[in-house]
Design a protein around this motif. Structure first.
Motif, PDB file in Angstrom:
ATOM      1  N   ILE A 165       0.796  -1.308   0.041  1.00 35.64           N
ATOM      2  CA  ILE A 165      -0.164   0.055   0.056  1.00 35.64           C
ATOM      3  C   ILE A 165       0.839   1.391  -0.023  1.00 35.64           C
ATOM      4  CG2 ILE A 165      -0.446   0.164   2.447  1.00 35.64           C
ATOM      5  CD1 ILE A 165      -3.087   0.901   0.304  1.00 35.64           C
ATOM      6  N   GLU A 166       1.835   1.213   0.589  1.00 40.21           N
ATOM      7  CA  GLU A 166       2.960   2.317   0.957  1.00 40.21           C
ATOM      8  C   GLU A 166       3.516   2.714  -0.449  1.00 40.21           C
ATOM      9  OE1 GLU A 166       4.767  -1.339   1.610  1.00 40.21           O
ATOM     10  OE2 GLU A 166       3.392  -0.444   2.680  1.00 40.21           O
ATOM     11  N   GLU A 167       3.590   1.837  -1.381  1.00 42.70           N
ATOM     12  CA  GLU A 167       4.226   1.935  -2.792  1.00 42.70           C
ATOM     13  C   GLU A 167       3.135   2.809  -3.646  1.00 42.70           C
ATOM     14  OE1 GLU A 167       6.608  -1.404  -4.177  1.00 42.70           O
ATOM     15  OE2 GLU A 167       5.517  -2.309  -2.831  1.00 42.70           O
ATOM     16  N   LEU A 168       2.177   2.830  -3.469  1.00 44.49           N
ATOM     17  CA  LEU A 168       1.128   3.523  -4.433  1.00 44.49           C
ATOM     18  C   LEU A 168       1.426   5.095  -4.416  1.00 44.49           C
ATOM     19  CD1 LEU A 168      -2.311   1.575  -3.525  1.00 44.49           C
ATOM     20  CD2 LEU A 168      -1.003   1.474  -5.559  1.00 44.49           C
ATOM     21  N   ASN A 169       1.779   5.907  -3.489  1.00 39.49           N
ATOM     22  CA  ASN A 169       1.891   7.072  -3.648  1.00 39.49           C
ATOM     23  C   ASN A 169       3.086   7.502  -4.667  1.00 39.49           C
ATOM     24  OD1 ASN A 169       0.208   8.349  -1.707  1.00 39.49           O
ATOM     25  ND2 ASN A 169       1.617   8.019  -0.455  1.00 39.49           N
ATOM     26  N   THR A 170       3.871   6.336  -4.958  1.00 37.30           N
ATOM     27  CA  THR A 170       5.071   6.862  -5.893  1.00 37.30           C
ATOM     28  C   THR A 170       4.697   6.018  -7.187  1.00 37.30           C
ATOM     29  OG1 THR A 170       6.149   4.940  -5.159  1.00 37.30           O
ATOM     30  CG2 THR A 170       6.869   6.764  -4.234  1.00 37.30           C
ATOM     31  N   LEU A 171       4.030   5.184  -7.328  1.00 38.60           N
ATOM     32  CA  LEU A 171       3.438   4.578  -8.678  1.00 38.60           C
ATOM     33  C   LEU A 171       2.303   4.905  -9.293  1.00 38.60           C
ATOM     34  CD1 LEU A 171       3.979   0.669  -7.450  1.00 38.60           C
ATOM     35  CD2 LEU A 171       5.503   2.137  -8.583  1.00 38.60           C
ATOM     36  N   VAL A 172       1.413   5.716  -8.621  1.00 38.08           N
ATOM     37  CA  VAL A 172       0.330   6.277  -9.319  1.00 38.08           C
ATOM     38  C   VAL A 172       0.641   7.707  -9.622  1.00 38.08           C
ATOM     39  CG1 VAL A 172      -2.343   6.522  -9.207  1.00 38.08           C
ATOM     40  CG2 VAL A 172      -1.180   4.444  -8.290  1.00 38.08           C
ATOM     41  N   GLY A 173       0.385   7.840 -10.938  1.00 44.19           N
ATOM     42  CA  GLY A 173       0.655   9.451 -11.351  1.00 44.19           C
ATOM     43  C   GLY A 173      -0.504  10.384 -10.973  1.00 44.19           C
ATOM     44  N   GLU A 174      -0.106  11.744 -10.918  1.00 46.31           N
ATOM     45  CA  GLU A 174      -1.192  12.611 -10.427  1.00 46.31           C
ATOM     46  C   GLU A 174      -2.264  12.644 -11.447  1.00 46.31           C
ATOM     47  OE1 GLU A 174      -1.154  15.866  -8.619  1.00 46.31           O
ATOM     48  OE2 GLU A 174       0.310  14.773  -7.589  1.00 46.31           O
ATOM     49  N   GLY A 175      -3.522  13.051 -10.996  1.00 42.63           N
ATOM     50  CA  GLY A 175      -4.713  12.996 -11.864  1.00 42.63           C
ATOM     51  C   GLY A 175      -5.360  11.909 -12.076  1.00 42.63           C
ATOM     52  N   ARG A 176      -5.133  10.673 -11.404  1.00 42.01           N
ATOM     53  CA  ARG A 176      -5.292   9.374 -11.477  1.00 42.01           C
ATOM     54  C   ARG A 176      -6.122   8.967 -10.125  1.00 42.01           C
ATOM     55  NH1 ARG A 176      -5.130   7.623 -16.555  1.00 42.01           N
ATOM     56  NH2 ARG A 176      -4.785   5.340 -15.773  1.00 42.01           N
ATOM     57  N   THR A 177      -7.150   8.286 -10.163  1.00 43.71           N
ATOM     58  CA  THR A 177      -8.049   7.806  -9.252  1.00 43.71           C
ATOM     59  C   THR A 177      -7.434   6.348  -8.524  1.00 43.71           C
ATOM     60  OG1 THR A 177      -9.371   6.674 -10.503  1.00 43.71           O
ATOM     61  CG2 THR A 177      -9.879   8.938  -9.970  1.00 43.71           C
ATOM     62  N   LEU A 178      -8.020   5.856  -7.510  1.00 45.72           N
ATOM     63  CA  LEU A 178      -7.723   4.516  -7.067  1.00 45.72           C
ATOM     64  C   LEU A 178      -9.163   3.802  -7.094  1.00 45.72           C
ATOM     65  CD1 LEU A 178      -5.303   4.885  -4.041  1.00 45.72           C
ATOM     66  CD2 LEU A 178      -4.582   3.961  -6.224  1.00 45.72           C
ATOM     67  N   VAL A 179      -9.264   2.637  -7.080  1.00 51.39           N
ATOM     68  CA  VAL A 179     -10.239   1.967  -7.336  1.00 51.39           C
ATOM     69  C   VAL A 179     -10.315   1.002  -6.142  1.00 51.39           C
ATOM     70  CG1 VAL A 179     -11.981   0.411  -8.625  1.00 51.39           C
ATOM     71  CG2 VAL A 179     -10.866   2.603  -9.679  1.00 51.39           C
ATOM     72  N   GLY A 180     -11.430   0.842  -5.366  1.00 53.41           N
ATOM     73  CA  GLY A 180     -11.329  -0.118  -4.443  1.00 53.41           C
ATOM     74  C   GLY A 180     -12.509  -1.494  -4.853  1.00 53.41           C
ATOM     75  N   LEU A 181     -11.925  -2.575  -4.617  1.00 53.13           N
ATOM     76  CA  LEU A 181     -12.812  -3.804  -5.117  1.00 53.13           C
ATOM     77  C   LEU A 181     -13.360  -4.843  -3.880  1.00 53.13           C
ATOM     78  CD1 LEU A 181     -10.824  -4.931  -8.233  1.00 53.13           C
ATOM     79  CD2 LEU A 181     -12.708  -3.454  -8.147  1.00 53.13           C
ATOM     80  N   ASP A 182     -14.263  -5.394  -3.609  1.00 42.50           N
ATOM     81  CA  ASP A 182     -14.720  -6.315  -2.659  1.00 42.50           C
ATOM     82  C   ASP A 182     -15.175  -7.402  -3.611  1.00 42.50           C
ATOM     83  OD1 ASP A 182     -15.414  -7.491  -0.368  1.00 42.50           O
ATOM     84  OD2 ASP A 182     -17.645  -6.869  -0.822  1.00 42.50           O
ATOM     85  N   LEU A 183     -14.402  -8.276  -3.743  1.00 42.86           N
ATOM     86  CA  LEU A 183     -14.547  -9.309  -4.784  1.00 42.86           C
ATOM     87  C   LEU A 183     -15.534 -10.531  -3.938  1.00 42.86           C
ATOM     88  CD1 LEU A 183     -11.101 -10.371  -6.270  1.00 42.86           C
ATOM     89  CD2 LEU A 183     -12.826  -9.120  -7.318  1.00 42.86           C
ATOM     90  N   GLY A 184     -16.845 -10.743  -4.386  1.00 43.58           N
ATOM     91  CA  GLY A 184     -17.638 -11.674  -3.762  1.00 43.58           C
ATOM     92  C   GLY A 184     -17.749 -12.742  -5.025  1.00 43.58           C
ATOM     93  N   THR A 185     -18.406 -13.692  -4.643  1.00 44.87           N
ATOM     94  CA  THR A 185     -18.767 -14.946  -5.457  1.00 44.87           C
ATOM     95  C   THR A 185     -19.599 -14.646  -6.560  1.00 44.87           C
ATOM     96  OG1 THR A 185     -20.479 -15.850  -3.938  1.00 44.87           O
ATOM     97  CG2 THR A 185     -18.052 -16.718  -3.737  1.00 44.87           C
ATOM     98  N   LYS A 186     -20.670 -13.751  -6.293  1.00 45.73           N
ATOM     99  CA  LYS A 186     -21.733 -13.334  -7.226  1.00 45.73           C
ATOM    100  C   LYS A 186     -21.378 -11.975  -7.861  1.00 45.73           C
ATOM    101  CE  LYS A 186     -25.066 -16.263  -4.982  1.00 45.73           C
ATOM    102  NZ  LYS A 186     -26.205 -16.430  -4.251  1.00 45.73           N
ATOM    103  N   THR A 187     -20.886 -10.896  -7.237  1.00 49.13           N
ATOM    104  CA  THR A 187     -20.601  -9.587  -7.605  1.00 49.13           C
ATOM    105  C   THR A 187     -19.431  -9.169  -7.136  1.00 49.13           C
ATOM    106  OG1 THR A 187     -21.435  -8.622  -5.637  1.00 49.13           O
ATOM    107  CG2 THR A 187     -23.134  -8.969  -7.393  1.00 49.13           C
ATOM    108  N   ILE A 188     -18.761  -8.159  -7.887  1.00 53.95           N
ATOM    109  CA  ILE A 188     -17.632  -7.553  -7.585  1.00 53.95           C
ATOM    110  C   ILE A 188     -18.163  -5.881  -7.152  1.00 53.95           C
ATOM    111  CG2 ILE A 188     -15.447  -6.550  -8.323  1.00 53.95           C
ATOM    112  CD1 ILE A 188     -15.442  -8.811 -10.481  1.00 53.95           C
ATOM    113  N   GLY A 189     -17.966  -5.759  -5.878  1.00 55.44           N
ATOM    114  CA  GLY A 189     -18.292  -4.282  -5.408  1.00 55.44           C
ATOM    115  C   GLY A 189     -17.226  -3.287  -5.807  1.00 55.44           C
ATOM    116  N   LEU A 190     -17.524  -2.130  -6.159  1.00 54.20           N
ATOM    117  CA  LEU A 190     -16.780  -1.213  -6.779  1.00 54.20           C
ATOM    118  C   LEU A 190     -16.938   0.324  -5.941  1.00 54.20           C
ATOM    119  CD1 LEU A 190     -17.617  -2.100 -10.373  1.00 54.20           C
ATOM    120  CD2 LEU A 190     -15.564  -2.292  -9.291  1.00 54.20           C
ATOM    121  N   SER A 191     -15.792   0.767  -5.718  1.00 55.97           N
ATOM    122  CA  SER A 191     -15.653   2.170  -5.278  1.00 55.97           C
ATOM    123  C   SER A 191     -14.570   2.822  -5.849  1.00 55.97           C
ATOM    124  CB  SER A 191     -15.534   2.013  -3.909  1.00 55.97           C
ATOM    125  OG  SER A 191     -15.587   3.532  -3.080  1.00 55.97           O
TER     126      SER A 191
END
Length: 164
Positions: free
Chosen positions: A6-32
């Motif tokens: 997680i601490e590496e994301l600050n340096t790997l993700v460029g400016e003006g980009r979002t982060l997406v969160g996923l909750d992987l379920g068996t029937k659905t993938i929750g997104l944020s």
């Protein structure tokens, strides 16, 4: 790219980009999706799971539309911290998905995320039917917000250390 801390994301993700969160379920993938300043997580409609190829294509399309620079995936650990079948399934999904997409992916301990998301919806008096429809995306928001808060704390600590 592949799996990162997680601490590496600050340096790997460029400016003006979002982060997406996923909750992987068996029937659905929750997104944020985060805002561009990585302060707030906002739920998005779920992806209905069909089979890996279809799921991966739908996910990649959403990540592109969200201008995503990195992904936070909830890792469903057991309460004692061990990994069971759901965690192994999540790791397998990530292993396969990293062959298709170069964005960095970080795991986030998702213990009790669904419980917290459901509790929040109960407090807002959301009906049972709507809770069932939205729970995975609410859990993804809970996962992503936890990671965003951690990234913010890491950035603040680094800034404090630079002034010493």
């Amino acid at each position: 790219m592949a799996l990162v801390g997680i601490e590496e994301l600050n340096t790997l993700v460029g400016e003006g980009r979002t982060l997406v969160g996923l909750d992987l379920g068996t029937k659905t993938i929750g997104l944020s999706v985060s805002d561009l300043s990585w302060r707030f997580a906002s739920p998005r409609p779920v992806i209905r799971r069909v089979k890996f190829g279809i799921d991966a294509a739908a996910l990649r399309k959403l990540l592109d539309e969200a201008e995503c620079g990195g992904v936070i995936i909830g890792l469903p650990l057991n309460m004692d911290g061990s990994e069971g079948p759901r965690a192994q399934s999540t790791r397998a999904f990530v292993r396969n998905y990293t062959q298709l997409d170069a964005r960095p992916i970080a795991f986030w301990d998702e213990r009790l995320s669904t419980v917290a998301a459901e509790r929040g919806m109960l407090e807002m008096d959301v009906s049972r039917a709507k809770r069932a429809e939205r729970i995975d995306s609410a859990a993804a928001s809970f996962i992503l917000q936890g990671a965003l808060d951690r990234l913010s704390a890491l950035a603040a600590r680094a800034e404090d250390e630079s002034f010493e």
